[in-house]
Motif scaffolding. Structure first.
Motif, PDB file in Angstrom:
ATOM      1  N   TYR A  98       0.871  -1.182   0.000  1.00 43.72           N
ATOM      2  CA  TYR A  98       0.000   0.000   0.000  1.00 43.72           C
ATOM      3  C   TYR A  98       0.901   1.223   0.000  1.00 43.72           C
ATOM      4  O   TYR A  98       1.886   1.271   0.731  1.00 43.72           O
ATOM      5  N   ARG A  99       0.573   2.199  -0.821  1.00 41.45           N
ATOM      6  CA  ARG A  99       1.389   3.412  -0.897  1.00 41.45           C
ATOM      7  C   ARG A  99       0.484   4.620  -1.108  1.00 41.45           C
ATOM      8  O   ARG A  99      -0.392   4.601  -1.966  1.00 41.45           O
ATOM      9  N   ARG A 100       0.727   5.645  -0.299  1.00 38.38           N
ATOM     10  CA  ARG A 100      -0.021   6.896  -0.436  1.00 38.38           C
ATOM     11  C   ARG A 100       0.903   8.062  -0.120  1.00 38.38           C
ATOM     12  O   ARG A 100       1.775   7.967   0.746  1.00 38.38           O
ATOM     13  N   THR A 101       0.679   9.177  -0.805  1.00 35.46           N
ATOM     14  CA  THR A 101       1.344  10.411  -0.413  1.00 35.46           C
ATOM     15  C   THR A 101       0.611  10.949   0.798  1.00 35.46           C
ATOM     16  O   THR A 101      -0.575  10.646   1.010  1.00 35.46           O
ATOM     17  N   LEU A 102       1.291  11.746   1.598  1.00 37.31           N
ATOM     18  CA  LEU A 102       0.630  12.318   2.770  1.00 37.31           C
ATOM     19  C   LEU A 102      -0.509  13.243   2.354  1.00 37.31           C
ATOM     20  O   LEU A 102      -1.505  13.358   3.067  1.00 37.31           O
ATOM     21  N   GLU A 103      -0.393  13.894   1.191  1.00 37.35           N
ATOM     22  CA  GLU A 103      -1.478  14.760   0.720  1.00 37.35           C
ATOM     23  C   GLU A 103      -2.749  13.970   0.432  1.00 37.35           C
ATOM     24  O   GLU A 103      -3.848  14.471   0.622  1.00 37.35           O
ATOM     25  N   ALA A 104      -2.606  12.738  -0.034  1.00 32.06           N
ATOM     26  CA  ALA A 104      -3.768  11.920  -0.395  1.00 32.06           C
ATOM     27  C   ALA A 104      -4.224  10.996   0.737  1.00 32.06           C
ATOM     28  O   ALA A 104      -5.253  10.345   0.624  1.00 32.06           O
ATOM     29  N   LEU A 105      -3.482  10.957   1.830  1.00 38.32           N
ATOM     30  CA  LEU A 105      -3.770  10.017   2.917  1.00 38.32           C
ATOM     31  C   LEU A 105      -4.931  10.498   3.780  1.00 38.32           C
ATOM     32  O   LEU A 105      -5.004  11.661   4.142  1.00 38.32           O
ATOM     33  N   ARG A 106      -5.813   9.557   4.098  1.00 37.44           N
ATOM     34  CA  ARG A 106      -6.900   9.807   5.046  1.00 37.44           C
ATOM     35  C   ARG A 106      -6.832   8.725   6.117  1.00 37.44           C
ATOM     36  O   ARG A 106      -6.760   7.539   5.806  1.00 37.44           O
ATOM     37  N   ILE A 107      -6.862   9.156   7.382  1.00 37.74           N
ATOM     38  CA  ILE A 107      -6.770   8.206   8.488  1.00 37.74           C
ATOM     39  C   ILE A 107      -7.939   7.227   8.459  1.00 37.74           C
ATOM     40  O   ILE A 107      -7.762   6.039   8.738  1.00 37.74           O
ATOM     41  N   ASP A 108      -9.129   7.684   8.085  1.00 36.71           N
ATOM     42  CA  ASP A 108     -10.273   6.765   8.030  1.00 36.71           C
ATOM     43  C   ASP A 108     -10.095   5.704   6.954  1.00 36.71           C
ATOM     44  O   ASP A 108     -10.732   4.657   6.991  1.00 36.71           O
ATOM     45  N   GLU A 109      -9.198   5.920   6.013  1.00 37.19           N
ATOM     46  CA  GLU A 109      -8.846   4.918   5.010  1.00 37.19           C
ATOM     47  C   GLU A 109      -7.757   3.982   5.542  1.00 37.19           C
ATOM     48  O   GLU A 109      -7.727   2.796   5.233  1.00 37.19           O
ATOM     49  N   LEU A 110      -6.876   4.519   6.357  1.00 42.57           N
ATOM     50  CA  LEU A 110      -5.738   3.769   6.880  1.00 42.57           C
ATOM     51  C   LEU A 110      -6.124   2.803   7.996  1.00 42.57           C
ATOM     52  O   LEU A 110      -5.606   1.694   8.078  1.00 42.57           O
ATOM     53  N   GLU A 111      -7.050   3.194   8.842  1.00 44.87           N
ATOM     54  CA  GLU A 111      -7.418   2.372  10.002  1.00 44.87           C
ATOM     55  C   GLU A 111      -7.918   0.979   9.626  1.00 44.87           C
ATOM     56  O   GLU A 111      -7.456  -0.013  10.183  1.00 44.87           O
ATOM     57  N   PRO A 112      -8.851   0.825   8.658  1.00 43.57           N
ATOM     58  CA  PRO A 112      -9.275  -0.547   8.320  1.00 43.57           C
ATOM     59  C   PRO A 112      -8.168  -1.396   7.696  1.00 43.57           C
ATOM     60  O   PRO A 112      -8.135  -2.610   7.892  1.00 43.57           O
ATOM     61  N   ILE A 113      -7.251  -0.765   6.975  1.00 41.84           N
ATOM     62  CA  ILE A 113      -6.135  -1.507   6.377  1.00 41.84           C
ATOM     63  C   ILE A 113      -5.241  -2.074   7.467  1.00 41.84           C
ATOM     64  O   ILE A 113      -4.936  -3.269   7.481  1.00 41.84           O
ATOM     65  N   LEU A 114      -4.822  -1.232   8.404  1.00 44.86           N
ATOM     66  CA  LEU A 114      -3.961  -1.717   9.491  1.00 44.86           C
ATOM     67  C   LEU A 114      -4.690  -2.722  10.371  1.00 44.86           C
ATOM     68  O   LEU A 114      -4.091  -3.694  10.826  1.00 44.86           O
ATOM     69  N   SER A 115      -5.975  -2.510  10.608  1.00 44.90           N
ATOM     70  CA  SER A 115      -6.740  -3.472  11.421  1.00 44.90           C
ATOM     71  C   SER A 115      -6.753  -4.846  10.762  1.00 44.90           C
ATOM     72  O   SER A 115      -6.553  -5.861  11.430  1.00 44.90           O
ATOM     73  N   LEU A 116      -6.977  -4.882   9.455  1.00 43.00           N
ATOM     74  CA  LEU A 116      -6.989  -6.159   8.737  1.00 43.00           C
ATOM     75  C   LEU A 116      -5.613  -6.813   8.755  1.00 43.00           C
ATOM     76  O   LEU A 116      -5.492  -8.011   9.013  1.00 43.00           O
ATOM     77  N   LEU A 117      -4.572  -6.045   8.516  1.00 45.92           N
ATOM     78  CA  LEU A 117      -3.220  -6.607   8.501  1.00 45.92           C
ATOM     79  C   LEU A 117      -2.799  -7.140   9.857  1.00 45.92           C
ATOM     80  O   LEU A 117      -2.065  -8.111   9.959  1.00 45.92           O
ATOM     81  N   LEU A 118      -3.259  -6.492  10.922  1.00 42.92           N
ATOM     82  CA  LEU A 118      -2.823  -6.866  12.271  1.00 42.92           C
ATOM     83  C   LEU A 118      -3.759  -7.832  12.997  1.00 42.92           C
ATOM     84  O   LEU A 118      -3.457  -8.238  14.111  1.00 42.92           O
ATOM     85  N   GLU A 119      -4.852  -8.228  12.357  1.00 38.98           N
ATOM     86  CA  GLU A 119      -5.831  -9.055  13.086  1.00 38.98           C
ATOM     87  C   GLU A 119      -5.267 -10.386  13.569  1.00 38.98           C
ATOM     88  O   GLU A 119      -5.650 -10.872  14.603  1.00 38.98           O
ATOM     89  N   SER A 120      -4.307 -10.945  12.868  1.00 31.25           N
ATOM     90  CA  SER A 120      -3.742 -12.223  13.309  1.00 31.25           C
ATOM     91  C   SER A 120      -2.600 -12.029  14.301  1.00 31.25           C
ATOM     92  O   SER A 120      -2.088 -13.001  14.849  1.00 31.25           O
ATOM     93  N   PHE A 121      -2.193 -10.791  14.560  1.00 38.10           N
ATOM     94  CA  PHE A 121      -1.079 -10.524  15.484  1.00 38.10           C
ATOM     95  C   PHE A 121      -1.535 -10.401  16.928  1.00 38.10           C
ATOM     96  O   PHE A 121      -0.721 -10.300  17.819  1.00 38.10           O
TER      97      PHE A 121
END
Length: 122
Positions: A98-121
């Motif tokens: 996953y790659r985003r510039t800080l200008e295009a980044l939205r935290i509400d977009e980032l939270e579900p991605i990290l939650s999914l990636l970390l669910e098995s941790f």
């Protein structure tokens, strides 16, 4: 409002502490020189568990998230793609990026991605 690198770093750090605890991840500040000799600074967050690794690299106005695993659970590939991750699969390795510039980044977009990636941790 454009997110600043420092604000994104603080949010990621807090999110990882909440999900994994203070000892559940490693954070490191690194510096690299490019081919022209210009010095760049990055913050790396790393989460490793058995056969899965998540690396978050923040710096130079970019956020990059890398995921690697030996196996992929049913339906996770489609979820990763739906959330905007680029997925590659070989016989013995599954990776997502996953790659985003800080200008295009939205935290509400980032939270579900990290939650999914970390669910098995957890």
């Amino acid at each position: 409002m454009v997110a600043t690198e420092e604000a994104v770093k603080e949010w990621i750090r807090g999110f990882l502490r909440e999900k994994l605890g203070a000892e559940g991840f490693k954070e490191k500040r690194i510096r690299e020189r490019d081919l022209r000799g210009v010095l760049h600074y990055f913050t790396i967050f790393r989460v490793v568990r058995e056969e899965e690794t998540v690396l978050i690299r923040l710096g130079d106005g970019l956020l990059r998230i890398y995921y690697a695993s030996r196996s992929m659970g049913d339906g996770r590939k489609e979820l990763f793609e739906k959330l905007g991750l680029q997925v590659e699969e070989t016989d013995d390795l599954f990776t997502a990026h996953y790659r985003r510039t800080l200008e295009a980044l939205r935290i509400d977009e980032l939270e579900p991605i990290l939650s999914l990636l970390l669910e098995s941790f957890r």
